[in-house]
Design a protein around this motif. Sequence first.
Motif, PDB file in Angstrom:
ATOM      1  N   GLU A  29       0.732  -1.401   0.246  1.00  0.00           N
ATOM      2  CA  GLU A  29       0.071   0.089   0.075  1.00  0.00           C
ATOM      3  C   GLU A  29       0.638   1.219  -0.135  1.00  0.00           C
ATOM      4  OE1 GLU A  29      -3.737   0.303   1.526  1.00  0.00           O
ATOM      5  OE2 GLU A  29      -3.867  -1.387   0.333  1.00  0.00           O
ATOM      6  N   LEU A  30       1.719   1.076   0.965  1.00  0.00           N
ATOM      7  CA  LEU A  30       2.500   2.407   1.063  1.00  0.00           C
ATOM      8  C   LEU A  30       3.656   2.537  -0.373  1.00  0.00           C
ATOM      9  CD1 LEU A  30       4.038   2.122   4.637  1.00  0.00           C
ATOM     10  CD2 LEU A  30       2.242   3.990   3.717  1.00  0.00           C
ATOM     11  N   LYS A  31       4.206   1.379  -0.811  1.00  0.00           N
ATOM     12  CA  LYS A  31       4.993   1.516  -2.006  1.00  0.00           C
ATOM     13  C   LYS A  31       4.098   2.110  -3.184  1.00  0.00           C
ATOM     14  CE  LYS A  31       8.073  -2.349  -1.638  1.00  0.00           C
ATOM     15  NZ  LYS A  31       8.268  -3.694  -1.848  1.00  0.00           N
ATOM     16  N   ILE A  32       2.832   1.590  -3.376  1.00  0.00           N
ATOM     17  CA  ILE A  32       2.135   2.210  -4.340  1.00  0.00           C
ATOM     18  C   ILE A  32       1.825   3.874  -4.284  1.00  0.00           C
ATOM     19  CG2 ILE A  32      -0.330   2.082  -5.338  1.00  0.00           C
ATOM     20  CD1 ILE A  32      -0.050  -1.186  -4.702  1.00  0.00           C
ATOM     21  N   ARG A  33       1.682   4.095  -2.902  1.00  0.00           N
ATOM     22  CA  ARG A  33       1.188   5.481  -2.670  1.00  0.00           C
ATOM     23  C   ARG A  33       2.300   6.278  -3.059  1.00  0.00           C
ATOM     24  NH1 ARG A  33      -0.587   6.834   3.510  1.00  0.00           N
ATOM     25  NH2 ARG A  33      -1.883   5.069   3.221  1.00  0.00           N
ATOM     26  N   TYR A  34       3.511   5.925  -2.904  1.00  0.00           N
ATOM     27  CA  TYR A  34       4.519   6.854  -3.135  1.00  0.00           C
ATOM     28  C   TYR A  34       5.464   6.601  -4.380  1.00  0.00           C
ATOM     29  CZ  TYR A  34       3.655   8.212   1.627  1.00  0.00           C
ATOM     30  OH  TYR A  34       3.003   8.864   2.672  1.00  0.00           O
ATOM     31  N   ARG A  35       5.134   5.301  -5.022  1.00  0.00           N
ATOM     32  CA  ARG A  35       6.087   4.891  -6.252  1.00  0.00           C
ATOM     33  C   ARG A  35       5.814   6.104  -7.220  1.00  0.00           C
ATOM     34  NH1 ARG A  35       7.630  -0.897  -7.387  1.00  0.00           N
ATOM     35  NH2 ARG A  35       8.391  -0.555  -5.447  1.00  0.00           N
ATOM     36  N   GLY A  36       7.011   6.499  -7.929  1.00  0.00           N
ATOM     37  CA  GLY A  36       7.104   7.374  -8.933  1.00  0.00           C
ATOM     38  C   GLY A  36       7.109   8.667  -8.440  1.00  0.00           C
ATOM     39  N   SER A  37       6.986   9.004  -7.019  1.00  0.00           N
ATOM     40  CA  SER A  37       7.060  10.478  -6.470  1.00  0.00           C
ATOM     41  C   SER A  37       8.437  10.675  -6.224  1.00  0.00           C
ATOM     42  CB  SER A  37       6.216  10.583  -5.288  1.00  0.00           C
ATOM     43  OG  SER A  37       6.625  10.075  -4.269  1.00  0.00           O
ATOM     44  N   ALA A  38       9.136  11.683  -6.478  1.00  0.00           N
ATOM     45  CA  ALA A  38      10.364  12.120  -6.224  1.00  0.00           C
ATOM     46  C   ALA A  38      10.939  11.878  -4.773  1.00  0.00           C
ATOM     47  CB  ALA A  38      10.674  13.560  -6.783  1.00  0.00           C
ATOM     48  N   PHE A  39       9.938  12.381  -3.910  1.00  0.00           N
ATOM     49  CA  PHE A  39      10.261  12.561  -2.569  1.00  0.00           C
ATOM     50  C   PHE A  39      10.099  11.076  -1.638  1.00  0.00           C
ATOM     51  CE2 PHE A  39       9.407  17.203  -2.407  1.00  0.00           C
ATOM     52  CZ  PHE A  39      10.663  17.634  -2.395  1.00  0.00           C
ATOM     53  N   GLY A  40       9.242  10.211  -2.597  1.00  0.00           N
ATOM     54  CA  GLY A  40       8.772   8.835  -1.917  1.00  0.00           C
ATOM     55  C   GLY A  40       8.325   8.899  -0.420  1.00  0.00           C
ATOM     56  N   PHE A  41       8.979   7.817   0.239  1.00  0.00           N
ATOM     57  CA  PHE A  41       8.594   7.882   1.904  1.00  0.00           C
ATOM     58  C   PHE A  41       8.567   9.237   2.455  1.00  0.00           C
ATOM     59  CE2 PHE A  41       9.197   3.304   0.978  1.00  0.00           C
ATOM     60  CZ  PHE A  41       8.012   2.819   1.417  1.00  0.00           C
ATOM     61  N   PHE A  42       9.432  10.243   1.989  1.00  0.00           N
ATOM     62  CA  PHE A  42       9.551  11.410   2.682  1.00  0.00           C
ATOM     63  C   PHE A  42       8.315  12.324   3.002  1.00  0.00           C
ATOM     64  CE2 PHE A  42      11.346  15.696   2.722  1.00  0.00           C
ATOM     65  CZ  PHE A  42      12.183  15.598   4.074  1.00  0.00           C
ATOM     66  N   TRP A  43       7.355  11.735   1.831  1.00  0.00           N
ATOM     67  CA  TRP A  43       5.862  12.482   2.108  1.00  0.00           C
ATOM     68  C   TRP A  43       5.382  12.152   3.175  1.00  0.00           C
ATOM     69  CZ3 TRP A  43       4.479  16.234  -0.045  1.00  0.00           C
ATOM     70  CH2 TRP A  43       4.808  16.956  -1.260  1.00  0.00           C
ATOM     71  N   SER A  44       5.455  10.853   3.920  1.00  0.00           N
ATOM     72  CA  SER A  44       5.007  10.649   5.047  1.00  0.00           C
ATOM     73  C   SER A  44       5.438  11.486   6.271  1.00  0.00           C
ATOM     74  CB  SER A  44       5.424   9.176   5.573  1.00  0.00           C
ATOM     75  OG  SER A  44       4.577   8.126   4.631  1.00  0.00           O
ATOM     76  N   ILE A  45       6.591  11.847   6.029  1.00  0.00           N
ATOM     77  CA  ILE A  45       6.926  13.129   6.798  1.00  0.00           C
ATOM     78  C   ILE A  45       6.378  14.482   6.813  1.00  0.00           C
ATOM     79  CG2 ILE A  45       9.199  14.212   8.002  1.00  0.00           C
ATOM     80  CD1 ILE A  45      10.504  11.392   7.507  1.00  0.00           C
ATOM     81  N   LEU A  46       6.601  14.579   5.380  1.00  0.00           N
ATOM     82  CA  LEU A  46       6.292  15.903   5.097  1.00  0.00           C
ATOM     83  C   LEU A  46       4.871  16.366   5.002  1.00  0.00           C
ATOM     84  CD1 LEU A  46       8.310  17.931   3.822  1.00  0.00           C
ATOM     85  CD2 LEU A  46       7.661  17.235   1.481  1.00  0.00           C
ATOM     86  N   ASN A  47       3.892  15.360   4.920  1.00  0.00           N
ATOM     87  CA  ASN A  47       2.400  15.871   5.112  1.00  0.00           C
ATOM     88  C   ASN A  47       2.309  16.267   6.264  1.00  0.00           C
ATOM     89  OD1 ASN A  47       1.397  15.216   2.373  1.00  0.00           O
ATOM     90  ND2 ASN A  47       1.491  13.192   2.695  1.00  0.00           N
TER      91      ASN A  47
END
Lengths: 265, 248
Positions: A29-47
């Motif tokens: 689920e997480l991989k799909i959420r962030y795949r292809g985005s430049a920040f990736g998992f970093f969005w979990s922190i950024l949001n």
Amino acid sequence: MSQKLSAIKEGFKIPIQYRHLIWILALKELKIRYRGSAFGFFWSILNPLLLLLIYVFVFTVIFKASAKAYPVYLFVGLLPWNWFAGSINESTMAIVSSGAFVNKSTLPSEILIMVKVLSNFINYVLSLPVLLLFIIIFGVSIGLPLIVFPVIVIIQFLITCGIGFFVATWEVYYRDMQHIVMNLLQFLFFGMPIMYFEQQLPLKAQKLIFLNPLAYLIKSYQSIFYYNWFPKPFYLALLALVAIVVYTLGFLYFRSHKEEFPELV
Amino acid sequence: MSIYAIEVLHLTKRFKVVEYNPTSIKTKFVGFIKSGFKRKKRPTITVLDDISFSIKKSTTFGIMGRNGAGKSTLLKLICGIITPTSGTIIRNGKIVPLLELGAGFHPELTAKENILINGLMLGLSKKEIEAKYDEILDFAELSHVANEPLRTFSSGMYIRLAFSVAININPDIVILDEIMGVGDQSFQKKSSEKILEFQKKGKTLIIVSHDPDLVEKICDEAMLIEKGKIVELGSPAIVAKAYSAMLS
């Protein structure tokens, strides 16, 4: 009666028996959420960070909140809330949008709800370093009470799954659920001392908001991360009991309806 | 131990008819008042009607029938995905439902990641799958793109991967729902070799197919259903002929 009992046992066995699958699906689920985005998992922190920025601006600049280390207080409550609200929102759609999982496989569909709760939990864990950073910057002291953290997390897991079971089931029969859930979550958010301190409320309202077990849950996070207190053992035990009851009821309710899911989804 | 892998006794399945937007509150409320405050019973449709048959262990059983005859419902019942309205199904052995190729496949994940998820969903453990990665990828002829996301695959590659996972897991009872004949000719040949291998190993196979030649060739017994009832049961040659006759 014994049949009920074995069903309850199974409810607690499923997460253990299928832990690999649940873990891998949650990661998916997480991989799909962030795949292809430049920040990736970093969005979990950024949001949450960006959200926090808005709240802090509104409350310290506009409403002039004077509490010490207010951003830390806010963050401590906001993060587990995001975990809870995200899980419930996604659980609502878990069954109706599951496709092959419910229709074409014999795996227990309870897994789907657990996956949503877990993937949002991973998200939560990823944002914890930022919280720690805030705690250090604002000089909030933390210490021994942190050992209660795993207990609080497990309690939240059970409560969230339990509620998730209910909303996922209802959504199968009434597609209105997703809208109702979204709005209820809004109410719930403002009905809990996350942005404000409960002391700011009139006495009667204070009593009212603590009829909600989730308010205790948030309070427990605040005690260990903000106040550096141990949560009161009595309340924690009561909360654990509520969690087990909610989980069990949710599971049994889900179970009594799940036979119909493949035909309705 | 029973000599049967699957025994189906007086199986009936009815579905509630799902109307479009069946549960709007307004409709319900108005209907409730109009009907004189009685709860309306939803109409049902009988998909399978009092079906009985059994499948011997280590044999290959073919199921034929037109679209909508109830084949897929029957398979779902055998797998235990849905429950019968009445009647019983006795299963002796581990069943892996291969009703849909690539259940749980996601285009954003790589071939390897998808094999893992698909395999876990079909009931394998993580270790078992990790031991089989190479075998699965080899069989699908996709070793060179193991770490590419699925969305970059052609539909032929996609179906080969899905079929390869399905065929490389090791159940006692294999259920194949119209998934024969995927891929190009060389892949088809490999697939039918794998089916023969299953038969040699003494597995029980249940195959749904629209191909009379295939059923005649590989099945030990077959069944033709139409509108939820058994029309023909027994020798594959007779069933295949009856099916061809029904279509023409």
